[in-house]
Write a protein that holds these residues in place. Structure first.
Motif, PDB file in Angstrom:
ATOM      1  N   GLY A  43      19.045   3.365  -8.363  1.00 53.38           N
ATOM      2  CA  GLY A  43      19.308   2.245  -7.420  1.00 53.38           C
ATOM      3  C   GLY A  43      17.642   1.846  -7.736  1.00 53.38           C
ATOM      4  O   GLY A  43      16.878   2.572  -8.336  1.00 53.38           O
ATOM      5  N   PRO A  44      17.682   0.869  -6.690  1.00 52.27           N
ATOM      6  CA  PRO A  44      16.206   0.077  -7.127  1.00 52.27           C
ATOM      7  C   PRO A  44      15.309   0.535  -5.663  1.00 52.27           C
ATOM      8  O   PRO A  44      15.771   1.468  -5.099  1.00 52.27           O
ATOM      9  N   PRO A  45      13.371   0.833  -6.296  1.00 52.73           N
ATOM     10  CA  PRO A  45      13.609   1.735  -5.657  1.00 52.73           C
ATOM     11  C   PRO A  45      12.634   0.785  -4.136  1.00 52.73           C
ATOM     12  O   PRO A  45      12.664  -0.093  -4.561  1.00 52.73           O
ATOM     13  N   THR A  46      12.314   1.681  -3.661  1.00 51.79           N
ATOM     14  CA  THR A  46      11.438   1.210  -1.846  1.00 51.79           C
ATOM     15  C   THR A  46       9.518   1.584  -2.440  1.00 51.79           C
ATOM     16  O   THR A  46       9.427   2.723  -3.038  1.00 51.79           O
ATOM     17  N   LEU A  47       8.809   0.571  -1.814  1.00 50.66           N
ATOM     18  CA  LEU A  47       7.746   0.623  -2.602  1.00 50.66           C
ATOM     19  C   LEU A  47       7.091   1.271  -1.021  1.00 50.66           C
ATOM     20  O   LEU A  47       7.352   0.605  -0.107  1.00 50.66           O
ATOM     21  N   SER A  48       6.418   2.146  -1.269  1.00 49.68           N
ATOM     22  CA  SER A  48       5.209   1.968  -0.414  1.00 49.68           C
ATOM     23  C   SER A  48       3.572   1.066  -0.044  1.00 49.68           C
ATOM     24  O   SER A  48       3.812   0.444  -1.416  1.00 49.68           O
ATOM     25  N   GLN A  49       2.674   1.191   0.954  1.00 52.69           N
ATOM     26  CA  GLN A  49       1.775   0.523   1.065  1.00 52.69           C
ATOM     27  C   GLN A  49       1.031   1.089  -0.128  1.00 52.69           C
ATOM     28  O   GLN A  49       1.044   2.419   0.101  1.00 52.69           O
ATOM     29  N   PRO A  50       0.347  -0.053  -0.188  1.00 58.08           N
ATOM     30  CA  PRO A  50      -1.065   0.984  -1.065  1.00 58.08           C
ATOM     31  C   PRO A  50      -1.606   1.825  -0.704  1.00 58.08           C
ATOM     32  O   PRO A  50      -2.086   1.392   0.455  1.00 58.08           O
ATOM     33  N   PHE A  51      -2.083   2.899  -1.595  1.00 59.24           N
ATOM     34  CA  PHE A  51      -3.188   3.769  -0.506  1.00 59.24           C
ATOM     35  C   PHE A  51      -4.326   4.017  -1.046  1.00 59.24           C
ATOM     36  O   PHE A  51      -4.191   4.180  -2.450  1.00 59.24           O
ATOM     37  N   GLY A  52      -5.436   4.398  -0.992  1.00 56.59           N
ATOM     38  CA  GLY A  52      -6.818   4.719  -1.650  1.00 56.59           C
ATOM     39  C   GLY A  52      -6.893   6.419  -0.869  1.00 56.59           C
ATOM     40  O   GLY A  52      -6.367   6.401   0.147  1.00 56.59           O
ATOM     41  N   THR A  53      -7.420   6.757  -2.052  1.00 52.51           N
ATOM     42  CA  THR A  53      -7.987   8.721  -1.713  1.00 52.51           C
ATOM     43  C   THR A  53      -9.414   8.244  -1.504  1.00 52.51           C
ATOM     44  O   THR A  53     -10.515   7.593  -2.154  1.00 52.51           O
ATOM     45  N   PRO A  54      -9.507   9.304  -0.304  1.00 54.38           N
ATOM     46  CA  PRO A  54     -11.489   8.998  -0.131  1.00 54.38           C
ATOM     47  C   PRO A  54     -12.193   9.838  -1.188  1.00 54.38           C
ATOM     48  O   PRO A  54     -12.276  10.539  -2.204  1.00 54.38           O
ATOM     49  N   LYS A  55     -13.332   9.663  -0.769  1.00 56.03           N
ATOM     50  CA  LYS A  55     -14.605  10.461  -2.005  1.00 56.03           C
ATOM     51  C   LYS A  55     -14.531  11.119  -1.325  1.00 56.03           C
ATOM     52  O   LYS A  55     -15.094  12.871  -2.261  1.00 56.03           O
TER      53      LYS A  55
END
Length: 197
Positions: A180-192
């Motif tokens: 079925g159609p995908p649901t997208l997450s909010q973009p997220f960033g990994t820390p340094k």
């Protein structure tokens, strides 16, 4: 636990229902439908345990119940019936109409994150849900990974992420008919360093 197994085989909009009676009552009462408001009833006097129901719509989940009864007059059988078996069935399975809801990413560290979602609602499945597919991509679309999980999963631990990178996750459900159609997450960033609060 009910005594009987009911088997359903679909032929177009009809369903052939079979079962093995453990004794021979005077008749069987069959209830079937998609909801409490949409139930049909049929009294079957055959003892072979095989009959056909009609007008099944595709992509809808039907509940089929077979009761054994020794009284076959309509008004009195409910007090004298005993449920023999219950099954759920689709005449035609489709792909899910929607993806899971509330896709969120938690516990983000520089190399991992936890993806969570709420299961696809039964009315949106259009078939028996086989599982979920989780795909993540980094912002440069250089690295992408897809994993398949069983239908009882509502979390997945992403590992092998790169620090100081942005990722997007999508989650979709699939039935025997496909994805079925995908649901997208909010973009997220990994820390340094360390974790993201």
């Amino acid at each position: 636990d009910l005594p009987g197994q009911i088997h359903v085989k679909h032929q177009g909009t009809n369903a052939v229902v079979t079962w093995t009676p453990e004794y021979n009552p005077k008749c069987f009462v069959v209830d079937w439908g998609t909801s409490k408001e949409d139930m049909h009833m049929k009294i079957v006097t055959t003892t072979t345990g095989n009959f056909t129901l009609g007008n099944f719509q595709p992509y809808k989940l039907y509940k089929i119940m077979v009761h054994a009864s020794d009284l076959c007059q309509c008004e009195s059988f409910t007090r004298h019936e005993k449920t023999f078996g219950v099954t759920h069935s689709y005449s035609v399975e489709g792909v899910p109409r929607a993806g899971p809801t509330n896709v969120t990413v938690l516990n983000i560290t520089k190399h991992s994150a936890l993806v969570k979602w709420t299961e696809i609602a039964p009315e949106d499945c259009s078939g028996f849900l086989q599982g979920y597919k989780v795909t993540y991509t980094d912002s440069l679309r250089k690295k992408s990974l897809a994993v398949t999980l069983n239908s009882s999963s509502t979390t997945y631990h992403l590992t092998g992420l790169k620090e100081k990178n942005t990722y997007l996750v999508q989650v979709s459900g699939f039935t025997i008919a496909g994805e079925g159609p995908p649901t997208l997450s909010q973009p997220f960033g990994t820390p340094k360093y360390g974790t993201v609060d």
